[in-house]
Each structure stands twice: as C-alpha cells, then as structure tokens.
Design an enzyme around this catalytic site. Structure first.
Site, PDB file in Angstrom:
ATOM      1  CG  HIS A 158      -2.229   0.720   0.978  1.00 17.30           C
ATOM      2  ND1 HIS A 158      -2.352   1.800   0.125  1.00 17.30           N
ATOM      3  CD2 HIS A 158      -3.471   0.529   1.503  1.00 17.30           C
ATOM      4  CE1 HIS A 158      -3.603   2.232   0.139  1.00 17.30           C
ATOM      5  NE2 HIS A 158      -4.300   1.476   0.955  1.00 17.30           N
ATOM      6  CG  ASP A 388      -9.339  -7.366 -22.818  1.00 18.74           C
ATOM      7  OD1 ASP A 388      -8.743  -8.467 -22.831  1.00 18.74           O
ATOM      8  OD2 ASP A 388     -10.090  -6.989 -23.739  1.00 18.74           O
TER       9      ASP A 388
END
Length: 441
Positions: A158, A388
C-alpha cells in the site's frame, strides 16, 4: 479446492530503470503496511474460448517486464532513510509472478465472489520475516481452473500505490499484453504532496483522532490492546438499479429538497443497517470512514498519471440515534463531511500529518473500524473491470478478502447494469441481522 503451483518467477524490468530512493509523502505513510489483496475472475468463452494460449504466462510475464520500466518503483523494495522514514528503494529487484492450477475448481465455485479470507489462496503469500527490504512490493498469481476460467490474484504494497494508481499499473500491464501502448505514463514525483512550509493546519482533522469506543468500555478503543475478537462473517449484497431507486424514494422530494450522491444514500443505508444490527444505543457515537481521492480536489490538480497515494478521509461522526433515524439524516451527515474535502482541507491534512511525531500511530487497522464504527470504501469510480489482457474483460473484480470487522466496499457491476454490490465484514451475530435489513426498504 486443491491449488498447485506450476511455476514461480521473479520478473524484473525489461530495460534499465532509474536507481533512486523515492521519497514517500505523508499520505503514503498513514496507510497500512501490508499488501492490498484483490482478485479478478475471467470466464473462458466466445472467440477466446478456443485460444490455446489463454492467459499465457510467458506473454503476461513479458508484458509485466515492459510495464515495470515506466512503473519502476513497483519493482523496488521498501527501505528506511537516515531518519527512519519509509521510502522506496527503486532497485529493480522485481515482482513475483506465480502460475498455478486448480484442477478440481471452477469459477462458478466462488458463487457471488464473497471476499472471504479464503480468496487469499488465489494470491501469493508474502514472507515478511526478513524485514521491509526483503519482500517484493507486488505479487501476482494466475490460477487456471478446470472450467477453463482463470483467477488473477494480486497483492500490492500500500505504500507504493492507492487504488487509482494500482489500477493504472494493472490496466497498463494488460494493455501491453494485448499489444496496446500505455495510454498515460506514470508521473513519479511525490514531492507534489509535501506539506506547506511552515505547516499550518486549519482544521481539527477528526479523521486522525481515535475512533469512538463502545460506551461503558474500560479504556479508549484506540489504546486498547488486542482483546479477544468475536467471530466475524463476510458477505456481499447486490443492490439492483431498482433497489437503489427504491432507496432514493425514501428521501424528501420537491422544491428545495436536498440532492444526494449515490454514495451518500447507499452509505447512509449501510451505516444505518450496521448500527441497527449491532444494537447500538441511541447515544452511542459512531464514526464512518470514507476514503476520498484527492486528485481532483487539490489545486492545481495532480497530473493524470500521478503514482502514489492521494487518499484523504472524510469521517462523518454522529450518535447512532441519528444514523438509525431517517435515511435523509444519515445522507446529510455523510454529504456534509464529503463537501468539506476541498483543496484547503486536503492541504490542511498534509500539514497536520507533518506535525505528528509518529505517523505510524495514525495507521488504521482493526481498532479503527470495529464496532461501533465503520469503513466504507467505494470502488465505483475506479476502472476495476478494464484489465483485458487480450482474452476479454473480467466478470468480477473485488477485494481478495476483508481483514477487518467493520470494513466494507462498494463495487460497480462488471456488466454496467447500474447495480452496486456491498461487500462487508461484521461480527457473525451482527451479520445475521444485517442480512435481513440490507434489502428492507
């Protein structure tokens, strides 16, 4: 479900990258020092169903190596500067890429994709025992199921990136994998988020103050040790466009009626249901933590490709009696807190953090969100379904587990049908009641 590792590889940048120490801004240092887990699910079908190279690991690794060149901090390691402040050592040591098989498993086995901690099996485990400079900042795992579908499990440190920057990296990687150049190059300079000199906070910043404790508890919640925690349960609830419309129907209408964002309305409903399920007394203070992206709030706005954490927190605070009252009261409390998050407030927050002697003391965790409080992070505006890799978009993307009781996420629908899903962790006895309330409107 049995999962076996097919291969495990460290992927390094495909070309020479700058060897620098990257300074972390204050918002980079008040996030939890762990790897944020997320999981994508892909179904095999249509034109891509016959692709013998479906989610080909070699192709993905090559694209990953290319992506690590402009996003070079991702290939580095955490380190401390001479003052002990955490920074990123951009040393190009690489990220972990694992390919695995679940020969007896299928995408359908995960049902509604409830983010239980069991999803962590789809994400490589990070070994923290060697210190902060020993582990990769990104680990990924491609798991192939017997149905032909795939899960892509990701854990990202993070300190390196918030959700927006993390997705910028993942989506850029997926673009490269299908032969499309990176649309927006990362901007790697976190000094844009330096505090003012001298720092002059102009707000009290209750978001960094200890979370309210349960009335009658023996010591403040933030100072308490680690009490024995009740068992928790995680579930996900899909609210259709029609459901959201019926929620809005509870709000005042007509001339002069306030206009509320969808987040404020849904947030008020979740906050109310959680408070009722927990049986909070009307006078019990409760705080809602709303993660807020500062990119469009700061002036001048940050570059589109700013890479790092630009998360600030709005924290509506109210007595439970108000939260469990009308939906409009709760929505007003939330929206008022969000509307305060302007340029001056965000700069004030940077200044406030600059004056704190120990930023690690402000890192949120289980003590922050547990009963009577709540964290509600929206991923609705994040491009979570754009990864994708050349074989189609994911049918689902969400958190790879919810570690803290009282933490919730709002997720958009992959098929853009206007529905929103709420994934939430609560004490098991409270979840039983919450399940009955969430659709009661």
């Amino acid at each position: 479900m049995k999962i076996t590792v097919r291969s495990s590889t460290v992927v390094v940048p495909a070309a020479e990258t700058p060897r620098v120490r990257l300074w972390n801004a204050n918002p980079d240092l008040v996030v939890p020092r762990f790897h944020t887990p997320s999981v994508y699910f892909y179904r095999r079908g249509g034109e891509d169903g016959g692709d013998a190279c479906y989610f080909d690991a070699g192709r993905m690794r090559r694209a990953l190596a290319e992506a690590l060149v402009p996003f070079y901090p991702m290939a580095g390691r955490l380190a401390h500067d001479e003052d002990g402040r955490v920074e990123i050592d951009c040393n190009a040591e690489g990220v972990l890429f694992v390919e695995a098989d679940a020969p007896d498993g299928a995408v359908d086995d995960f049902g509604d994709f409830v983010p239980t901690m069991g999803l962590k099996r789809l994400i490589p485990t990070v070994d923290f025992t060697g210190g902060i400079s020993s582990y990769p900042l990104l680990v990924v795992q491609v798991t192939h199921f017997k149905c032909g579908g795939v899960a892509l499990g990701i854990a990202m440190q993070h300190h390196v990136a918030d959700g927006f920057s993390g997705l910028h990296f993942i989506n850029s990687w997926s673009d490269l994998c299908r032969g499309v150049p990176i649309a927006v190059m990362p901007f790697i300079d976190r000094t844009l988020l330096r505090a003012r000199d001298p720092p002059v906070p102009t707000h009290p910043h209750i978001e960094y103050q200890p979370a309210p404790a349960m009335l009658g508890s023996e010591e403040p919640q933030a100072l308490a040790g680690k009490p024995e925690s009740p068992p928790t349960a995680v579930d996900i609830f899909k609210l259709s466009r029609s459901d959201l419309g019926r929620l809005r129907a509870q709000l005042p209408t007509g001339e002069g009626a306030p206009r509320f964002s969808t987040y404020a309305v849904l947030g008020a409903h979740v906050w109310r249901c959680a408070s009722l399920a927990r049986g909070l007394a009307p006078e019990q203070p409760t705080k809602l933590y709303c993660a807020t992206d500062g990119r469009q709030r700061l002036t001048p706005t940050h570059p589109d490709g700013y890479f790092g954490n630009v998360i600030f927190t709005a924290t509506p605070l109210a007595e439970a009696g108000k939260v469990t009252g009308s939906l409009a009261d709760g929505a007003t409390t939330i929206q008022d807190a969000l509307e305060k998050m302007d340029d001056e407030y965000c700069h004030s927050a940077l200044d406030y953090l600059e004056l704190q002697p120990d930023l690690s003391a402000l890192v949120r965790g289980a003590h922050t969100f547990r009963c009577p409080n709540l964290g509600l992070t929206s991923w609705v505006r994040l491009p979570i379904h754009d990864a994708d890799f050349g074989w189609g978009r994911p049918v689902f993307m969400g958190p790879g587990g919810i570690a803290y009781e009282g933490l919730a996420f709002v997720l958009p629908s992959a098929n853009r049908d206007g529905s929103l899903s709420v994934a939430i962790s609560l004490q098991a006895e409270h979840m039983e009641k919450f399940r009955k309330m969430i659709f009661d409107f």
